[in-house]
Design a protein around this motif. Structure first.
Motif, PDB file in Angstrom:
ATOM      1  N   ILE A 133       7.037 -43.513 -92.545  1.00  0.00           N
ATOM      2  CA  ILE A 133       7.506 -44.780 -91.973  1.00  0.00           C
ATOM      3  C   ILE A 133       8.975 -44.653 -91.558  1.00  0.00           C
ATOM      4  N   ALA A 134       9.729 -43.868 -92.297  1.00  0.00           N
ATOM      5  CA  ALA A 134      11.108 -43.582 -91.869  1.00  0.00           C
ATOM      6  C   ALA A 134      11.089 -42.857 -90.517  1.00  0.00           C
ATOM      7  N   ARG A 135      10.144 -41.925 -90.387  1.00  0.00           N
ATOM      8  CA  ARG A 135       9.986 -41.186 -89.116  1.00  0.00           C
ATOM      9  C   ARG A 135       9.584 -42.147 -87.999  1.00  0.00           C
ATOM     10  N   LEU A 136       8.711 -43.078 -88.321  1.00  0.00           N
ATOM     11  CA  LEU A 136       8.297 -44.101 -87.343  1.00  0.00           C
ATOM     12  C   LEU A 136       9.514 -44.882 -86.852  1.00  0.00           C
ATOM     13  N   ARG A 137      10.367 -45.295 -87.785  1.00  0.00           N
ATOM     14  CA  ARG A 137      11.570 -46.042 -87.383  1.00  0.00           C
ATOM     15  C   ARG A 137      12.446 -45.207 -86.457  1.00  0.00           C
ATOM     16  N   GLU A 138      12.565 -43.919 -86.771  1.00  0.00           N
ATOM     17  CA  GLU A 138      13.376 -43.043 -85.909  1.00  0.00           C
ATOM     18  C   GLU A 138      12.788 -42.954 -84.505  1.00  0.00           C
ATOM     19  N   LEU A 139      11.464 -42.786 -84.435  1.00  0.00           N
ATOM     20  CA  LEU A 139      10.812 -42.675 -83.124  1.00  0.00           C
ATOM     21  C   LEU A 139      11.023 -43.948 -82.305  1.00  0.00           C
ATOM     22  N   LEU A 140      10.858 -45.098 -82.952  1.00  0.00           N
ATOM     23  CA  LEU A 140      11.017 -46.360 -82.226  1.00  0.00           C
ATOM     24  C   LEU A 140      12.474 -46.545 -81.798  1.00  0.00           C
ATOM     25  N   ALA A 141      13.396 -46.176 -82.693  1.00  0.00           N
ATOM     26  CA  ALA A 141      14.824 -46.306 -82.355  1.00  0.00           C
ATOM     27  C   ALA A 141      15.180 -45.390 -81.187  1.00  0.00           C
ATOM     28  N   TYR A 183       1.347 -56.310 -96.303  1.00  0.00           N
ATOM     29  CA  TYR A 183       1.736 -54.996 -95.751  1.00  0.00           C
ATOM     30  C   TYR A 183       1.856 -55.045 -94.221  1.00  0.00           C
ATOM     31  N   PRO A 184       0.798 -55.426 -93.502  1.00  0.00           N
ATOM     32  CA  PRO A 184       0.972 -55.497 -92.040  1.00  0.00           C
ATOM     33  C   PRO A 184       1.999 -56.543 -91.607  1.00  0.00           C
ATOM     34  N   VAL A 185       2.127 -57.645 -92.342  1.00  0.00           N
ATOM     35  CA  VAL A 185       3.148 -58.641 -91.968  1.00  0.00           C
ATOM     36  C   VAL A 185       4.544 -58.029 -92.121  1.00  0.00           C
ATOM     37  N   SER A 186       4.752 -57.286 -93.211  1.00  0.00           N
ATOM     38  CA  SER A 186       6.059 -56.661 -93.442  1.00  0.00           C
ATOM     39  C   SER A 186       6.334 -55.576 -92.396  1.00  0.00           C
ATOM     40  N   LEU A 187       5.302 -54.813 -92.048  1.00  0.00           N
ATOM     41  CA  LEU A 187       5.478 -53.771 -91.027  1.00  0.00           C
ATOM     42  C   LEU A 187       5.879 -54.402 -89.692  1.00  0.00           C
ATOM     43  N   THR A 188       5.211 -55.500 -89.344  1.00  0.00           N
ATOM     44  CA  THR A 188       5.527 -56.191 -88.097  1.00  0.00           C
ATOM     45  C   THR A 188       6.957 -56.709 -88.114  1.00  0.00           C
ATOM     46  N   SER A 189       7.364 -57.256 -89.261  1.00  0.00           N
ATOM     47  CA  SER A 189       8.732 -57.739 -89.414  1.00  0.00           C
ATOM     48  C   SER A 189       9.730 -56.603 -89.198  1.00  0.00           C
ATOM     49  N   MET A 190       9.408 -55.443 -89.746  1.00  0.00           N
ATOM     50  CA  MET A 190      10.292 -54.272 -89.599  1.00  0.00           C
ATOM     51  C   MET A 190      10.406 -53.861 -88.130  1.00  0.00           C
ATOM     52  N   THR A 240      -2.851 -48.491 -88.248  1.00  0.00           N
ATOM     53  CA  THR A 240      -1.835 -49.217 -87.476  1.00  0.00           C
ATOM     54  C   THR A 240      -1.654 -48.537 -86.134  1.00  0.00           C
ATOM     55  N   THR A 241      -1.618 -49.344 -85.090  1.00  0.00           N
ATOM     56  CA  THR A 241      -1.332 -48.838 -83.751  1.00  0.00           C
ATOM     57  C   THR A 241      -0.188 -49.646 -83.169  1.00  0.00           C
ATOM     58  N   ILE A 242       0.818 -48.937 -82.691  1.00  0.00           N
ATOM     59  CA  ILE A 242       1.984 -49.588 -82.101  1.00  0.00           C
ATOM     60  C   ILE A 242       1.975 -49.251 -80.626  1.00  0.00           C
ATOM     61  N   MET A 243       1.876 -50.288 -79.789  1.00  0.00           N
ATOM     62  CA  MET A 243       1.669 -50.105 -78.359  1.00  0.00           C
ATOM     63  C   MET A 243       2.930 -50.468 -77.599  1.00  0.00           C
ATOM     64  N   GLY A 244       3.471 -49.501 -76.880  1.00  0.00           N
ATOM     65  CA  GLY A 244       4.700 -49.746 -76.130  1.00  0.00           C
ATOM     66  C   GLY A 244       4.483 -49.580 -74.636  1.00  0.00           C
ATOM     67  N   THR A 245       5.538 -49.796 -73.911  1.00  0.00           N
ATOM     68  CA  THR A 245       5.442 -49.688 -72.453  1.00  0.00           C
ATOM     69  C   THR A 245       5.306 -48.234 -71.998  1.00  0.00           C
ATOM     70  N   ASP A 246       5.666 -47.294 -72.857  1.00  0.00           N
ATOM     71  CA  ASP A 246       5.550 -45.883 -72.467  1.00  0.00           C
ATOM     72  C   ASP A 246       4.621 -45.077 -73.359  1.00  0.00           C
TER      73      ASP A 246
END
Lengths: 329, 329
Positions: A133-141, A183-190, A240-246
């Motif tokens: 999840i730390a890696r996920l934050r890095e990727l999104l950042a 859990y999913p609510v907290s992930l979404t908040s993050m 969990t799937t996170i969908m972005g513009t790219d």
């Protein structure tokens, strides 16, 4: 406290208390020095099992122990507010299991006391501290998938209806939302940063009155949305799937104990990112709590108290749409 | 009509008309005899490409052709009602692309005329007729995963905003819901049997006023729920998961052109079920339409008109929550 080990107490001797005790044992700079239970026998058994020197037959004795720096609260969530307040009263730092409390009112009260007393307090949302999840934050950042537009995330399992079980008891804050939906609510908040502007939700309230299945759409600014579902009567994909513009990032099952991500971007090969955790994974939140304590911080920037409060407000707003209140509210 | 081939006409010469023409060419008992367009050039080009003997520069001439048994309507959905009514007026059976119409009012009108005239009419929801979805129905009927409690299904892609494109034009019924959201809504209708009792939904309406992203929770009796999302500005997983009391079935991406299912049941190895389609997959709906025609049936039990009407009512109810109406309504 730099230099010397952080001295931990554990409040309660249930399953999750044991998981956390095990995690602490893997950390050189942590010492599990005390355990508190409502029962002397349970405290003794837990003490023997995890080699804890001081065993208390009450939570208050644990909270009052001058040799304890921080207490991990591992009781069912209906007791969290009371247990937190007890520990804070005795000047203890607190790491409190999720969901933080039963509702936002309780959360605000606990947070206010910690801030008044200048004590460290953090919600033990262990998933957030995992390497994946730390890696996920890095990727999104790093904008790896552009602007995140949608999130889909679920956490549901099938258990038998047992009115005597905590899961099905409204008086203990039972139901899927507080147990696993958090859990999913907290992930979404993050990911989206705080509380939704709009919520659309439905739930199936079972015979005991708690939500056996729940689904919620959280709407954020600029039309960003999260589709979340939870259950205690139905097994779900735990994905969990996170969908972005790219592109998309998929956090593989079971995402709440994430080990693997896949980064999917048009025109490129899928990139599988392995980010396993060591041990049982609960040590990462302990490491963060100890980092904060050593730095003299009263909150963790990874799981700030205002965000914890926002998550509780979101859970309240979801339940309000179902007409679900707990007897103690 | 038994024995002799069914004689098809295609109304419109757009992309989907070509896909369907190609599918018809694979069927021995089908004959594509006529095409109608608003332009003589387009009709001629389409006729040359698919070897269609009669080419009309108007839809009315196609509808009036006594040599045509059934017309496939392939225009954008804002025109479906008008085109269906024209064909039914001339006594033609009709297979009409999805979404069936813009709204339930239009759908009810078209269905009433077909029933009055005793003509065959069916919504061309091609996905429903694929072998993999037929296999899915068999598995559910055989109780392979117990009682279905939850469905998660999505269909979304990322396109650029183009106010001149049908997708972004409210006057043409643009937006994700009618273009692709109808697939998960129709699948849910098939599995749960008709219309939801409750709907909770949010959408992001973009600059042109149509839903660029949409999420909906459909609630059925006994607390069964479907979590669905669609998009024209965000790529989504294109996956369906059906969650039951005894296991899950996952319909693999891209589920709306399903080829593979996985049956997941606790304590057993996952069972991968391959059910590929031949050709481009559009022939299955044509086969069903011809089976019905030969049997003298005016509706298909696989895609009944009352269900098509229910799907349109569901889409209306979803849009009503967003406040989205189209100019022609």
């Amino acid at each position: 406290m730099t230099g010397s080990p952080i001295r931990w107490g554990i409040l309660s001797t249930g399953r999750i208390a044991g998981v956390f005790a095990e995690a602490l044992q893997s950390l050189d700079d942590a010492r599990l020095v005390a355990v508190g239970s409502r029962s002397a026998d349970a405290a003794a058994a837990f003490g023997d099992r995890f080699n804890v020197p001081r065993r208390y037959a009450s939570y208050e004795e644990l909270a009052a122990d001058p040799e304890v720096d921080i207490v991990y609260i591992a009781t069912p969530h209906a007791l969290h507010a009371e247990n937190c307040l007890l520990c804070l009263h005795y000047g203890k730092a607190v790491l409190c299991e999720k969901p933080f409390t039963i509702n936002a009112r309780q959360a605000a009260e606990v947070i206010a006391v910690a801030r008044e007393r200048g004590m460290f307090l953090m919600e033990a949302m262990w998933t957030r501290f995992l390497p994946a999840i730390a890696r996920l934050r890095e990727l999104l950042a790093a904008n790896a998938i552009g602007e995140v537009r949608m999130i889909a995330s679920d956490f549901g399992f099938r258990s038998s209806v047992d009115p005597r079980s905590r899961l099905f008891d409204p008086a203990l804050g039972g139901g899927s939302l507080l147990d696993v939906g958090v859990y999913p609510v907290s992930l979404t908040s993050m990911i989206f940063g705080g509380e939704p502007e709009r919520i659309a939700t439905l739930a199936h309230l079972g015979a005991t009155g708690v939500d056996e299945e729940a689904a919620m759409i959280l709407g954020y600014s600029s039309g960003r949305m999260a589709m979340l579902w939870s259950a205690i009567r139905t097994e779900t994909p735990h994905e969990t799937t996170i969908m972005g513009t790219d592109g998309m990032i998929r956090v593989h099952p079971q995402w709440w104990r994430a080990r693997t991500l896949t980064l999917i971007r048009g025109g490129r090969a899928d990139e599988v990112i392995e980010a396993p955790y060591s041990g049982n994974g609960y040590q990462y939140e302990a490491i963060e709590a100890m980092r904060c304590l050593r730095a003299g911080m009263t909150e963790s920037p990874v799981m700030p108290l205002d965000e914890t409060l926002g998550i509780m407000r979101t859970l309240d707003a979801i339940r309000a749409q179902w007409g679900l209140t707990y007897p103690m509210e």
